[in-house]
Design a protein around this motif. Structure first.
Motif, PDB file in Angstrom:
ATOM      1  N   HIS A  45     -53.127 -19.067 -68.442  1.00 26.87           N
ATOM      2  CA  HIS A  45     -52.712 -20.329 -68.860  1.00 26.87           C
ATOM      3  C   HIS A  45     -53.702 -21.093 -69.794  1.00 26.87           C
ATOM      4  O   HIS A  45     -54.290 -21.930 -69.243  1.00 26.87           O
ATOM      5  CB  HIS A  45     -52.122 -21.347 -67.884  1.00 26.87           C
ATOM      6  CG  HIS A  45     -51.124 -20.757 -67.239  1.00 26.87           C
ATOM      7  ND1 HIS A  45     -50.361 -21.405 -66.060  1.00 26.87           N
ATOM      8  CD2 HIS A  45     -49.947 -19.791 -67.224  1.00 26.87           C
ATOM      9  CE1 HIS A  45     -49.574 -20.833 -65.558  1.00 26.87           C
ATOM     10  NE2 HIS A  45     -49.254 -19.823 -66.219  1.00 26.87           N
ATOM     11  N   ASP A  87     -44.838 -16.980 -57.832  1.00 25.29           N
ATOM     12  CA  ASP A  87     -45.006 -18.349 -58.188  1.00 25.29           C
ATOM     13  C   ASP A  87     -45.436 -18.624 -59.642  1.00 25.29           C
ATOM     14  O   ASP A  87     -45.361 -17.756 -60.337  1.00 25.29           O
ATOM     15  CB  ASP A  87     -46.018 -18.977 -57.209  1.00 25.29           C
ATOM     16  CG  ASP A  87     -47.347 -18.716 -57.201  1.00 25.29           C
ATOM     17  OD1 ASP A  87     -47.838 -18.107 -58.320  1.00 25.29           O
ATOM     18  OD2 ASP A  87     -48.008 -18.634 -56.136  1.00 25.29           O
ATOM     19  N   ASP A  88     -45.623 -19.912 -59.960  1.00 26.59           N
ATOM     20  CA  ASP A  88     -46.018 -20.297 -61.396  1.00 26.59           C
ATOM     21  C   ASP A  88     -47.270 -19.683 -61.710  1.00 26.59           C
ATOM     22  O   ASP A  88     -47.548 -20.023 -62.910  1.00 26.59           O
ATOM     23  CB  ASP A  88     -45.965 -21.780 -61.124  1.00 26.59           C
ATOM     24  CG  ASP A  88     -44.466 -22.308 -60.991  1.00 26.59           C
ATOM     25  OD1 ASP A  88     -43.716 -21.742 -61.682  1.00 26.59           O
ATOM     26  OD2 ASP A  88     -44.008 -23.418 -60.297  1.00 26.59           O
ATOM     27  N   PHE A 117     -42.148 -21.391 -67.559  1.00 31.96           N
ATOM     28  CA  PHE A 117     -42.068 -21.128 -66.227  1.00 31.96           C
ATOM     29  C   PHE A 117     -40.727 -20.565 -66.014  1.00 31.96           C
ATOM     30  O   PHE A 117     -39.818 -20.704 -66.960  1.00 31.96           O
ATOM     31  CB  PHE A 117     -42.508 -22.587 -65.218  1.00 31.96           C
ATOM     32  CG  PHE A 117     -41.692 -23.805 -65.933  1.00 31.96           C
ATOM     33  CD1 PHE A 117     -40.199 -23.861 -65.682  1.00 31.96           C
ATOM     34  CD2 PHE A 117     -42.137 -24.867 -66.867  1.00 31.96           C
ATOM     35  CE1 PHE A 117     -39.433 -24.958 -66.098  1.00 31.96           C
ATOM     36  CE2 PHE A 117     -41.519 -25.577 -67.194  1.00 31.96           C
ATOM     37  CZ  PHE A 117     -40.232 -25.901 -67.036  1.00 31.96           C
ATOM     38  N   ASN A 163     -40.480 -21.105 -57.659  1.00 31.81           N
ATOM     39  CA  ASN A 163     -40.086 -22.024 -58.659  1.00 31.81           C
ATOM     40  C   ASN A 163     -40.386 -23.452 -58.733  1.00 31.81           C
ATOM     41  O   ASN A 163     -39.699 -24.417 -58.519  1.00 31.81           O
ATOM     42  CB  ASN A 163     -38.587 -22.134 -58.667  1.00 31.81           C
ATOM     43  CG  ASN A 163     -38.104 -20.745 -59.097  1.00 31.81           C
ATOM     44  OD1 ASN A 163     -37.260 -19.895 -58.136  1.00 31.81           O
ATOM     45  ND2 ASN A 163     -38.226 -20.281 -60.431  1.00 31.81           N
ATOM     46  N   ARG A 201     -42.679 -25.508 -60.012  1.00 28.29           N
ATOM     47  CA  ARG A 201     -42.632 -26.167 -61.032  1.00 28.29           C
ATOM     48  C   ARG A 201     -41.409 -26.715 -61.444  1.00 28.29           C
ATOM     49  O   ARG A 201     -41.183 -28.012 -61.982  1.00 28.29           O
ATOM     50  CB  ARG A 201     -43.331 -25.529 -62.258  1.00 28.29           C
ATOM     51  CG  ARG A 201     -43.585 -26.005 -63.636  1.00 28.29           C
ATOM     52  CD  ARG A 201     -44.146 -27.444 -63.791  1.00 28.29           C
ATOM     53  NE  ARG A 201     -45.659 -27.321 -63.108  1.00 28.29           N
ATOM     54  CZ  ARG A 201     -46.721 -27.283 -63.945  1.00 28.29           C
ATOM     55  NH1 ARG A 201     -46.498 -27.189 -65.332  1.00 28.29           N
ATOM     56  NH2 ARG A 201     -47.651 -27.245 -63.428  1.00 28.29           N
TER      57      ARG A 201
END
Lengths: 320, 320
Positions: free
Chosen positions: A143, B137-138, B245, B294, B296
């Motif tokens: 990111h 996950d994010d 995301f 999930n 975010r």
């Protein structure tokens, strides 16, 4: 064995060339040809038995690398890049050099059918960013919080996809912060990491702008070049499902770096480091990840420095 | 409120247009203008008080979107894409439509100074791949194993960087497998996921090519469109350090999907599903991630379907 290198006039490129010439072989094959590419022609080299060509090319120009690729190099090191501060200051320049050039290089490999050519690109810890875990692993998302890291991350994806499609045999190595760089302090936020060692070792003063408990993830120039060499020798089949990963640096605090300086060069050298906090630099460098598991790299045989003291000693040895 | 939509003639684009017209407003502002763009002009719409323009444009052509961007839309939905099988079959086409078009759109926003325009791009679960954890996950890395996912992942990075630089107010939503799609079975590996419900509900036979314990991560078309709408309304400041995301799908096994079919439409409907293993499809679909945290998306107020039975019932309601 024909090896082509973009960014060959740079700090890493020049060290890589020197080491390749020392070795005389790569992956068991005698090096017969080196093609050195940079914006300005890399220094000419005269070495018996090796044909060395130094080319001044703007690799972001369409077809610029055609003459290089037409000669079907066995290994390509793609080190050319615009550094992070420049890419942040000029989005177009960064996109052109850091991304479009990589894409053009991949397209060139495709056009010339270089499916067996090992392409090794340098990426960076700057591709990581955002809300990171305390220890990063090979599945930590990229990111990036800067355009340089974004362009590198995009290039990684493309190298991986072209490799997956069998158009080239690519590999991307994400480099830790390189310490100790030669030369002078510069505008890079990480400049101090080399400066607080290099300048005192040279009998000069240096400024440490960050707190001494800040941790950095570092690799010596020698180990980075070793990794670039190893990157040409590791089997494509062993690279798994994604051909980009972080090289195994070592995690050191600034305090540990300074202690190594004192051990190697004494209290006198340490006293040349002045502490002057610069919150801007602390913020930037503090956002960089300091710890990685490096499973993929270690499985593949990439090696880290043993400890920071050796990094300091190696710098002194090389300077001697 | 002026909204522009690329890929507006597609399945999602058409549903989005219908919902926007139903609502008449977005983010509290009355919709005054819709610009619908696709390769072939989207169906014309006559709605009092709303100026609707349908344009046939090749958005990968240089400057193609200039007339749209010049009108300074407040919200842009970028749904145009070449699907995964086509992008895999034709690398150039995929790069042009899935990546270059996104870049051109971002450059257009930059050129026209659309820093406050919310750009919402659809990405995909196909951007994930490789050796994935059991629950994603994010911060799970994108290691796409197909060119479509690669092009989407690259586009995500670019949308994020242009947003970080304040050149546009972007957001990328990764879509789960959409179930139940209307229409007929097609060549997509995921086609069966809609087909094993849609065909029996329509009184027709369907083939299930995978084992019933296979898990899918799915979202109904209605919830996807809700998410697209919500994506225009969520505050840019809340989006954090990376503007892409995964949307909150629900995890269902094929067995659970078929049980929902039985509950809603009876044993007779269930009996229309024939089980015929296709290891090729099982391998592709089995490599897709089935579980996400999930965090975010949920923090930002994006909502999943409540359960699979509701998805089946919604399909029947809409068909009625």
């Amino acid at each position: 064995m024909h090896i082509a290198i973009t960014g060959a006039a740079g700090f890493l490129g020049q060290r890589l060339v020197a080491q390749l010439l020392d070795r005389g072989e790569l992956n068991g094959d005698a090096i017969r040809r080196l093609t050195l590419v940079d914006q300005t022609a890399p220094p000419a080299i005269d070495r018996e038995g090796i044909e060395v060509q130094s080319l001044a090319l703007d690799i972001s120009a369409s077809g610029a690398l055609d003459p290089v690729l037409e000669a079907r190099p066995d290994v390509i090191y793609h080190l050319a890049a615009v550094v992070s501060s420049a890419a942040e200051a000029d989005l177009d320049l960064g996109m052109r050099v850091n991304f479009d050039s990589t894409r053009a290089l991949l397209e060139g490999c495709r056009a010339y059918g270089l499916s067996r050519t090992r392409l090794i690109m340098a990426s960076s810890v700057a591709a990581y960013g955002g809300e990171l875990p305390s220890v990063l692993d090979d599945m930590t998302a990229l990111h990036p919080q800067n355009s340089y890291g974004t362009q590198k991350a995009m290039s990684e994806l493309l190298v991986n996809d072209y490799s997956r499609r069998g158009l080239v045999d690519g590999l991307v190595l994400r480099l830790p912060t390189i310490v100790i760089r030669p030369g002078r302090p510069n505008a890079a936020a990480s400049s101090f990491a080399s400066s607080i060692l290099r300048e005192p070792l040279n009998g000069e003063e240096a400024v440490c702008p960050v707190s001494t408990d800040l941790e950095l993830f570092v690799m010596s120039p020698g180990r980075v070049v070793d990794a670039l060499i190893h990157g040409a020798e590791v089997s494509g089949d062993s690279l798994g499902s994604f051909r980009a990963f972080m090289l195994p640096g070592i995690t050191v605090s600034v305090a540990e770096m300074l202690e190594a300086l004192r051990e190697v060069a004494g209290d006198e050298a340490l006293a040349r480091v002045r502490h002057e906090a610069d919150p801007r630099i602390e913020a930037i460098v503090g956002s960089w990840p300091g710890r990685f598991t490096n499973e993929r790299a270690r499985q593949l045989g990439f090696e880290s420095d043993n400890n920071f003291r050796e990094i300091v000693e190696a710098f002194l040895d090389e300077r001697a």
